[in-house]
Design a protein around this motif. Sequence first.
Motif, PDB file in Angstrom:
ATOM      1  N   ASP A   1      35.887 -82.808 -39.771  1.00  0.00           N
ATOM      2  CA  ASP A   1      34.928 -83.819 -39.321  1.00  0.00           C
ATOM      3  C   ASP A   1      35.590 -84.807 -38.357  1.00  0.00           C
ATOM      4  N   ILE A   2      36.842 -85.168 -38.642  1.00  0.00           N
ATOM      5  CA  ILE A   2      37.545 -86.108 -37.758  1.00  0.00           C
ATOM      6  C   ILE A   2      37.771 -85.468 -36.390  1.00  0.00           C
ATOM      7  N   TYR A   3      38.051 -84.166 -36.377  1.00  0.00           N
ATOM      8  CA  TYR A   3      38.145 -83.460 -35.097  1.00  0.00           C
ATOM      9  C   TYR A   3      36.819 -83.554 -34.344  1.00  0.00           C
ATOM     10  N   ILE A   4      35.705 -83.334 -35.040  1.00  0.00           N
ATOM     11  CA  ILE A   4      34.392 -83.400 -34.390  1.00  0.00           C
ATOM     12  C   ILE A   4      34.121 -84.806 -33.855  1.00  0.00           C
ATOM     13  N   LEU A   5      34.519 -85.827 -34.599  1.00  0.00           N
ATOM     14  CA  LEU A   5      34.270 -87.201 -34.176  1.00  0.00           C
ATOM     15  C   LEU A   5      35.111 -87.595 -32.967  1.00  0.00           C
ATOM     16  N   THR A   6      36.340 -87.074 -32.890  1.00  0.00           N
ATOM     17  CA  THR A   6      37.288 -87.542 -31.878  1.00  0.00           C
ATOM     18  C   THR A   6      37.544 -86.550 -30.755  1.00  0.00           C
ATOM     19  N   GLY A   7      37.377 -85.262 -31.026  1.00  0.00           N
ATOM     20  CA  GLY A   7      37.759 -84.249 -30.052  1.00  0.00           C
ATOM     21  C   GLY A   7      39.243 -83.982 -30.009  1.00  0.00           C
ATOM     22  N   GLU A   8      40.024 -84.626 -30.866  1.00  0.00           N
ATOM     23  CA  GLU A   8      41.482 -84.441 -30.906  1.00  0.00           C
ATOM     24  C   GLU A   8      41.811 -83.206 -31.742  1.00  0.00           C
ATOM     25  N   ARG A   9      42.308 -82.160 -31.082  1.00  0.00           N
ATOM     26  CA  ARG A   9      42.500 -80.878 -31.753  1.00  0.00           C
ATOM     27  C   ARG A   9      43.551 -80.935 -32.850  1.00  0.00           C
ATOM     28  N   LYS A  10      44.424 -81.924 -32.808  1.00  0.00           N
ATOM     29  CA  LYS A  10      45.469 -81.984 -33.834  1.00  0.00           C
ATOM     30  C   LYS A  10      44.864 -82.157 -35.230  1.00  0.00           C
ATOM     31  N   TYR A  11      43.674 -82.730 -35.317  1.00  0.00           N
ATOM     32  CA  TYR A  11      43.063 -82.903 -36.633  1.00  0.00           C
ATOM     33  C   TYR A  11      42.515 -81.582 -37.170  1.00  0.00           C
ATOM     34  N   LEU A  12      42.087 -80.700 -36.291  1.00  0.00           N
ATOM     35  CA  LEU A  12      41.695 -79.365 -36.731  1.00  0.00           C
ATOM     36  C   LEU A  12      42.918 -78.577 -37.187  1.00  0.00           C
ATOM     37  N   GLU A  13      44.040 -78.718 -36.466  1.00  0.00           N
ATOM     38  CA  GLU A  13      45.282 -78.070 -36.899  1.00  0.00           C
ATOM     39  C   GLU A  13      45.743 -78.648 -38.235  1.00  0.00           C
ATOM     40  N   LEU A  14      45.557 -79.932 -38.423  1.00  0.00           N
ATOM     41  CA  LEU A  14      45.914 -80.560 -39.694  1.00  0.00           C
ATOM     42  C   LEU A  14      45.035 -80.026 -40.815  1.00  0.00           C
ATOM     43  N   ALA A  15      43.752 -79.822 -40.552  1.00  0.00           N
ATOM     44  CA  ALA A  15      42.864 -79.242 -41.563  1.00  0.00           C
ATOM     45  C   ALA A  15      43.387 -77.886 -42.011  1.00  0.00           C
ATOM     46  N   ARG A  16      43.866 -77.087 -41.084  1.00  0.00           N
ATOM     47  CA  ARG A  16      44.356 -75.754 -41.426  1.00  0.00           C
ATOM     48  C   ARG A  16      45.598 -75.806 -42.299  1.00  0.00           C
ATOM     49  N   ARG A  17      46.370 -76.873 -42.199  1.00  0.00           N
ATOM     50  CA  ARG A  17      47.542 -77.011 -43.074  1.00  0.00           C
ATOM     51  C   ARG A  17      47.117 -77.083 -44.547  1.00  0.00           C
ATOM     52  N   PHE A  18      45.872 -77.514 -44.779  1.00  0.00           N
ATOM     53  CA  PHE A  18      45.376 -77.647 -46.151  1.00  0.00           C
ATOM     54  C   PHE A  18      44.539 -76.444 -46.600  1.00  0.00           C
ATOM     55  N   ASP A  19      44.526 -75.369 -45.820  1.00  0.00           N
ATOM     56  CA  ASP A  19      43.891 -74.130 -46.279  1.00  0.00           C
ATOM     57  C   ASP A  19      44.660 -73.597 -47.489  1.00  0.00           C
ATOM     58  N   HIS A  20      43.964 -73.389 -48.592  1.00  0.00           N
ATOM     59  CA  HIS A  20      44.630 -72.888 -49.800  1.00  0.00           C
ATOM     60  C   HIS A  20      44.591 -71.366 -49.784  1.00  0.00           C
ATOM     61  N   ARG A  21      45.659 -70.769 -49.327  1.00  0.00           N
ATOM     62  CA  ARG A  21      45.680 -69.327 -49.088  1.00  0.00           C
ATOM     63  C   ARG A  21      45.472 -68.519 -50.360  1.00  0.00           C
ATOM     64  N   GLU A  22      45.940 -69.027 -51.488  1.00  0.00           N
ATOM     65  CA  GLU A  22      45.764 -68.309 -52.756  1.00  0.00           C
ATOM     66  C   GLU A  22      44.290 -68.057 -53.064  1.00  0.00           C
ATOM     67  N   ILE A  23      43.432 -68.973 -52.663  1.00  0.00           N
ATOM     68  CA  ILE A  23      41.998 -68.847 -52.905  1.00  0.00           C
ATOM     69  C   ILE A  23      41.302 -68.141 -51.748  1.00  0.00           C
ATOM     70  N   LEU A  24      41.666 -68.477 -50.518  1.00  0.00           N
ATOM     71  CA  LEU A  24      40.939 -67.966 -49.366  1.00  0.00           C
ATOM     72  C   LEU A  24      41.218 -66.496 -49.085  1.00  0.00           C
ATOM     73  N   ARG A  25      42.427 -66.030 -49.339  1.00  0.00           N
ATOM     74  CA  ARG A  25      42.768 -64.643 -48.998  1.00  0.00           C
ATOM     75  C   ARG A  25      41.910 -63.618 -49.736  1.00  0.00           C
ATOM     76  N   PRO A  26      41.783 -63.679 -51.056  1.00  0.00           N
ATOM     77  CA  PRO A  26      40.941 -62.680 -51.719  1.00  0.00           C
ATOM     78  C   PRO A  26      39.474 -62.775 -51.305  1.00  0.00           C
ATOM     79  N   LEU A  27      38.977 -63.982 -51.088  1.00  0.00           N
ATOM     80  CA  LEU A  27      37.585 -64.124 -50.657  1.00  0.00           C
ATOM     81  C   LEU A  27      37.384 -63.499 -49.282  1.00  0.00           C
ATOM     82  N   ALA A  28      38.354 -63.655 -48.399  1.00  0.00           N
ATOM     83  CA  ALA A  28      38.264 -63.048 -47.078  1.00  0.00           C
ATOM     84  C   ALA A  28      38.223 -61.531 -47.168  1.00  0.00           C
ATOM     85  N   ALA A  29      38.855 -60.987 -48.223  1.00  0.00           N
ATOM     86  CA  ALA A  29      38.874 -59.539 -48.435  1.00  0.00           C
ATOM     87  C   ALA A  29      37.691 -59.050 -49.254  1.00  0.00           C
TER      88      ALA A  29
END
Length: 602
Positions: free
Chosen positions: A233-261
Amino acid sequence: MLLAAVVLGTGPVSISAAVPRTRERHAAVQPQRYPVPLNDVRITGGPFLHAQEMDRRWLDAMDPDRYLSGFRSEAGFEPKAPRYGGWESAGCSGHGFGHFLSAAAMMYAATGDRALLDKINYSIDGLAECQEKEGTGLLAGFERSRALFAELERGDIRSQGFDLNGGWVPFYTLHKMYAGLVDVCRYTPNAKALTVLVRFADWLDGLVAKLSDEQMDRILVCEHGGITESLADIYILTGERKYLELARRFDHREILRPLAAGVDSLPGRHANTQIPKIVGAVREYECSGDERYRRIADYFWHRVVGFHSYAIGGNSEYEHFGAPGMLANRLSDGTCETCNTYNMLKLTKHLYQLDPTVRRADYYERALYNQILASQNPDDGMVCYMSPMGSGHRKGFCLPFDSFWCCVGSGMENHARYGEFIYFTDARENLYVNLYIPSTLDWKSRGVKVEQLTDFPCSDEVRLRVEMSGAERFVLNLRYPEWAAEGYELTVNGRPVKQKAKPGSYISVNRKWRSGDEVRFVLHQSLHSEPIPGDSTLRAYFYGPVVLSSVLEDKEEIPVIVADDVTDVSALVKCTDKKRLRFETLTAQPVQKELIPYYEVG
């Protein structure tokens, strides 16, 4: 009373504050449907207006100085008032403040309550003072916050799930503050909130900058709410891409990987720890266009709605997912945590915008009536943690200022946001009516005002009146729910409009509209039942989208409907008062019982 279960670092950034964007300039993916901004919709009657008003009075009684107390202490100021009770005084201080900011901002948008805007402005000024005194951009109201985050920054990370370096879900608590500030930016004219929010996000960026992915995985073992959503949301408000990259740092891979599969790894997991991560995933898809995030969100939604949800639209027992499709042995006083459904509706709204199916809107309606509306005590406006599906259990409601569970926070928001899913538009500026709730719509881009008049679900009739200065051609689309009986009535200015349509679709009226035009739509509700997953003999009874329930006196024996054919509802339940939604069992033992909407049970 008991109830019988229903089984029976950037510089200042400028945005247009107080004008919620329906078309997000920095998003990579634009949706198929755009929600009408909350400040352009007013609820005008029925149980939703009552619930909204009870919530508004509660928010008006809140004292920002009590919320600011922990923040002032952590920044080195003398507090002006004691902390609130419950979780706000038990290591999770600040989470309730974030929810309050979100709720007050949305309630201001939904009602125009200036007193709430004054409280928001005072709160933002107080947070800015604390942030300036603290010096790094951190905003935290729980004890030992600076020391805890300094340990994490050094790579000293210790967690067993709900604790992190001795703190109780610190990133979960921070997420609520991020979300609150985002909503202040979205729904109010307060410009200072964005400056505070950006400094807060820059502090977090600096905190995790030197941490490896493996170290981040260890941090993410601890519940961290929907922090990815807020950073997107902060990326959307500001247009600063670093906040989208920061969001990705908080992707919980243990949960997201099986769901992606396409693997359902949910059984045994704490439900509301996971749902906000998926809300974050769909938000990351909207920001980036990365299809993997969309696959995760879509698969998760279908699994939870189709295999892990109870009749009221909620999920989990004692906060955890169980085996998919096996809910019949999980009926108790610990079912359907309110926060779960709050987050599922956020997810549903995003997915509906991307894939606007009637099935998603039907689920939203079911959960809104039968859990969100039902989570508030209609007598005093207080909210519950769990919605019991087990026979003979009662709802347990909070105290106004001394509980502050997670579901108190989301409960403050729930009844402020009723207007956000009623009306949608598309790229061609056509109108979609998803919910039949008495309300008005100020469709500014078209210069059109729409008034929805209905007593639904106590009536099958919905009327829409149109006002405008000239004439406008657009398509009006009315949701024809899957639960509706075959056959409907539709007239414009008294003249029948005949189309072939079946339940589970939209009925469209394409014409040049003029001021004074009136649409009358009658969709036929009926009694029906559906089995609890895992046992076809245990059934929930509905009238239209509304789940029915029976109120028992203390120590009263729980009645059981006895039947050879449990699917023949007309032989088992009869309507006694359609205007009040009152029904009665016909074959229950040992006595017949009245059935009323679950949302009326306090």
